[in-house]
Write an enzyme that holds these catalytic residues in place. Structure first.
Site, PDB file in Angstrom:
ATOM      1  N   ASN A  32     -47.917  43.238 -11.207  1.00 48.80           N
ATOM      2  CA  ASN A  32     -47.682  43.224 -12.640  1.00 48.80           C
ATOM      3  C   ASN A  32     -47.855  41.823 -13.208  1.00 48.80           C
ATOM      4  O   ASN A  32     -48.826  41.543 -13.918  1.00 48.80           O
ATOM      5  CB  ASN A  32     -46.282  43.770 -12.944  1.00 48.80           C
ATOM      6  CG  ASN A  32     -46.112  44.101 -14.410  1.00 48.80           C
ATOM      7  OD1 ASN A  32     -46.960  43.780 -15.236  1.00 48.80           O
ATOM      8  ND2 ASN A  32     -45.036  44.757 -14.744  1.00 48.80           N
ATOM      9  N   ASP A  33     -46.965  40.925 -12.835  1.00 49.34           N
ATOM     10  CA  ASP A  33     -46.992  39.592 -13.435  1.00 49.34           C
ATOM     11  C   ASP A  33     -48.296  38.851 -13.164  1.00 49.34           C
ATOM     12  O   ASP A  33     -48.761  38.088 -14.007  1.00 49.34           O
ATOM     13  CB  ASP A  33     -45.820  38.768 -12.908  1.00 49.34           C
ATOM     14  CG  ASP A  33     -44.481  39.413 -13.254  1.00 49.34           C
ATOM     15  OD1 ASP A  33     -44.402  40.020 -14.330  1.00 49.34           O
ATOM     16  OD2 ASP A  33     -43.542  39.318 -12.456  1.00 49.34           O
ATOM     17  N   VAL A  34     -48.908  39.084 -11.998  1.00 45.25           N
ATOM     18  CA  VAL A  34     -50.099  38.306 -11.636  1.00 45.25           C
ATOM     19  C   VAL A  34     -51.342  38.732 -12.408  1.00 45.25           C
ATOM     20  O   VAL A  34     -52.386  38.102 -12.294  1.00 45.25           O
ATOM     21  CB  VAL A  34     -50.396  38.370 -10.116  1.00 45.25           C
ATOM     22  CG1 VAL A  34     -49.271  37.725  -9.338  1.00 45.25           C
ATOM     23  CG2 VAL A  34     -50.658  39.777  -9.669  1.00 45.25           C
TER      24      VAL A  34
END
Lengths: 107, 456
Positions: B382-384
Site C-alpha cells: 500500500n504505502d510503497v
C-alpha cells in the site's frame, strides 16, 4: 604505548573499517547484514564468561550467569537466523521443499 | 595476563569478523561470510575457556547450554515474516549482557578511562535492552504500532537522560564503588530506552532496530575496553560503525532523516495516521475478470508487500507468475527497498518461495518497466505505491521514493479491506479510475486467480 591508549587506537581504526566495509551494500541485503552484524556483537559472550569466571559471591555469579545466557542467545541465535535467511538466497534447495514450506503457513 | 598465542588468535578472530561483514555485503559471499563469523566466534570461545583461569566453570557451561537450547530452536523455527522482531530481541539481549558485564566490572575497573567506559556501557546497554524490547512488542503487535507520545514525553526523556548522566558522573566520582548507584543507573537507562522508542511509528521501527544494534555494538566495544579484550573491542566497534551507516542507508531508502524518524512524532510529522477504513467508492472485480486482464496483458509487474507475506502467499504468487509466463506474458517483481517490514525483507521472503533472482527488479529498473506495463498487480502493498509520496507535501510519507504503479496501464490491488497500510494513511491510487480492487485474503485471492487462469 600505554595499554589504554593502544586500545583506544584500535577503537578509532575499527570505526573506519566498519564504516568502509558496509558503505556500498545494496538494499537487498540490508536485512541479512543487520542480522549478521547483530550476531557479531554477541561476542560479548567472551566478556560474560570471563567476568562470571572471576565473580565473587552468589550475587555476582548470578548476574554473570544471566549475562552468559543472554549473550549466548545473541551470538548463537543471531548466526543461526542469519544463516537461515542467506540459505534462501543461495537458491540451491530442491523444489520439493516449496510444498512443505507452503503447508506450514500461519493461516 | 593472556598469553601471546591467545591474543594473536583473538586478533585473527577479529579479522574474520571484518571479512564476515565484507562477505555479507554481497549476495554471492554472504553465506560464507556469516559462517566465517560464526567459526571465528567459536574459536574465540574455546580460547577463552583455555586461557582465563575460570571458576564456576560448570555453571558457565550450563548457562551457555541454556542459551543454546532456547536460541537455536527459536532461530530455526521463526517464520520469515517475524524475522525483524527476532533480530530486535537478539539485539536487546546482547545489549543487556554488555550492561551486566560492565556492571560487574565497575568496582574493579582500575583507572580513569576503563571506569568511564564501564559506566557508559551500563547506561547504553540498558537503553539498548529496553528499547529493543519495545520494538519487539511493536513489531509483534503486542502493543500499538502507532507512535506513543506520553504527555510531557520530551521532558521526561530529557530528565531521565540527565539523571543517567548525573548518576554516571556520581559513580565515576565514587570510583565505581557504589554498587547501588550502578543498579540505579541501569534502571534509569531502561526507562530512557523505553521513552526513546515509544514515539516511533510502526513503519520506522526497523530503522530504530538498526540504530539500537549500533548502540549494542558500542556497548560491547566499551566493555571490551574495560576488560582489556581486543576482540570485544574490535567486534563491537565494527558493529557500532556499520550499524550507524546502515541506519542512514535505510533511512535514505525511505526518504527520511534519522532525526525526523526518532523525534518526528512530537512535531506531528511522523507516520502517525488514522487507521480507520474509508467509505469512498471504489471499483472492485471478481477473480475471473482480473484473470482475463492478466492473461491478455503483454507485461505484468507484480508489486508485493507485507500483506503477501502475512498471508504466506509467496508460493501462490509464484505459481500465478509461472502460469502467466507460460502464456507468454512478461512478468517481473518490483521490489521496493522497504517492502515488508525491514529493508530487504521482501527479497528474503520471495527467495524463500524460490523466485528466481533475475525476476526481482530493483526500484529504478522497476519504475522504468512500470511505464510500459499493461498491469501493475499490487499484492498486499500500500504505502510503497502511494502517489501521495510524490504529490502531497503534507503527507507523512512525502519524499519517500515509491514504485510508480500509477504509471502502468491498469492497476489491480489485492487487498483484504479498505484499511490503510502500515503507515496509516489513505492511498489515492485506490480511487483512481484505472484501478480495480480484488478484495480478500492475499492467498485466497491468488488461489482463485490461479484457478481462473487455468480454466481460461
Amino acid at each position: 604505548m600505554d595499554p589504554s591508549i593502544a586500545l583506544l587506537t584500535v577503537f578509532v581504526l575499527a570505526i573506519f573499517t566498519g564504516y568502509e566495509v558496509v558503505s556500498k551494500v545494496s538494499s537487498t541485503l540490508h536485512t541479512p547484514l543487520m542480522s549478521g552484524a547483530n550476531a557479531i556483537h554477541g561476542i560479548i559472550l567472551v566478556g560474560a564468561v570471563v567476568v562470571t569466571g572471576h565473580a565473587d559471591g552468589a550475587g555476582e555469579v548470578t548476574i554473570g550467569l544471566i549475562a552468559v545466557v543472554l549473550a549466548t542467545l545473541n551470538l548463537v541465535g543471531g548466526f543461526v537466523v542469519t544463516d537461515r535467511m542467506l540459505e534462501m538466497f543461495s537458491g540451491k534447495r530442491p523444489p520439493a521443499d516449496t510444498e512443505v514450506a507452503a503447508g506450514k503457513g500461519t493461516e | 595476563m593472556i598469553p601471546v598465542w591467545a591474543q594473536v588468535t583473538y586478533l585473527g578472530a577479529a579479522a574474520c569478523f571484518v571479512l564476515a561483514l565484507k562477505g555479507l555485503s554481497s549476495p554471492k559471499t554472504a553465506r560464507a561470510g556469516n559462517l566465517l563469523g560464526a567459526g571465528a566466534a567459536l574459536v574465540a570461545m574455546v580460547v577463552t575457556f583455555i586461557v582465563y583461569e575460570l571458576d564456576n566453570l560448570a555453571l558457565i557451561v550450563a548457562a551457555i547450554a541454556v542459551g543454546c537450547l532456547i536460541g537455536v530452536p527459536v532461530a530455526r523455527r521463526v517464520a520469515m515474516t517475524a524475522m525483524p522482531q527476532l533480530v530486535a530481541l537478539f539485539n536487546g539481549v546482547g545489549g543487556g549482557a554488555a550492561g551486566l558485564v560492565a556492571y560487574l566490572e565497575m568496582s574493579s575497573a582500575p583507572t580513569v578511562f576503563p571506569l568511564a567506559a564501564a559506566v557508559a556501557t551500563v547506561a547504553v546497554g540498558s537503553i539498548a535492552f529496553s528499547g529493543s524490547v519495545v520494538t519487539f512488542l511493536k513489531l509483534q503487535e503486542l502493543m500499538t504500532t502507532r507512535p506513543v507520545t506520553p504527555p510531557a514525553g520530551p521532558a521526561l526523556f530529557a530528565i531521565s537522560l540527565a539523571v543517567t548522566v548525573a548518576l554516571g558522573a556520581a559513580l565515576y566520582a565514587d570510583d565505581g564503588a557504589g554498587v547501588w548507584l550502578g543498579a540505579l543507573l541501569g534502571a534509569v537507562g531502561l526507562i530512557v530506552g523505553i521513552l526513546f522508542v515509544l514515539p516511533v511509528g510502526g513503519a520506522d521501527v526497523p530503522i530504530v532496530i538498526s540504530l539500537l544494534n549500533a548502540f549494542t555494538g558500542l556497548a560491547v566495544a566499551a566493555s571490551g575496553y574495560v576488560i582489556g579484550n581486543a576482540l570485544l573491542l574490535i567486534g563491537g566497534t565494527l558493529v557500532g560503525a556499520s550499524g550507524t551507516i546502515l541506519t542512514r542507508l535505510m533511512a535514505q531508502a525511505m526518504g527520511r532523516s534519522v532525526v525526523s524518524i526518532l523525534f518526528g512524532a512530537f512535531k506531528g510529522g511522523s507516520t502517525a495516521g488514522g487507521g480507520a477504513a474509508s467509505a469512498r467508492p471504489v471499483r472492485s472485480a471478481g477473480p475471473d475478470d482480473v484473470a482475463i486482464m492478466l492473461a491478455y496483458a503483454r507485461r505484468v509487474i507484480v508489486v508485493p508487500g507485507y500483506g503477501l507475506a502475512v498471508a504466506q502467499a509467496q508460493h501462490t504468487i509464484r505459481e500465478l507468475v509461472d502460469l502467466l509466463e507460460k502464456r507468454g506474458v512478461e512478468v517481473g517483481y518490483a521490489i521496493h527497498p522497504v517492502a515488508g517490514r525491514m529493508p530487504g525483507h521482501m527479497n528474503v521472503l520471495l527467495a524463500e518461495a524460490n523466485v528466481p533472482y533475475e525476476q526481482l527488479l530493483e526500484m529504478d529498473t522497476a519504475n522504468g518497466q512500470l511505464r510500459t506495463a499493461d498491469v501493475a498487480l499490487v499484492v498486499g502493498a500500500n504505502d510503497v505505491v502511494n502517489p501521495a509520496a510524490r504529490t502531497s507535501p503534507g503527507s507523512p510519507i512525502y519524499g519517500m521514493p515509491i514504485l510508480d504503479a500509477d504509471h502502468a496501464g491498469a492497476i489491480v490491488f489485492l487487498k483484504r479491506s479498505m484499511r490503510p497500510g502500515f503507515a496509516g494513511i489513505e492511498n489515492e491510487l485506490l480511487f483512481d479510475p484505472k484501478t480495480t480492487l480484488l478484495f480478500g485474503d492475499a492467498k485466497a485471492s491468488l488461489t482463485a486467480l490461479v484457478t481462473a487462469l487455468k480454466s481460461l
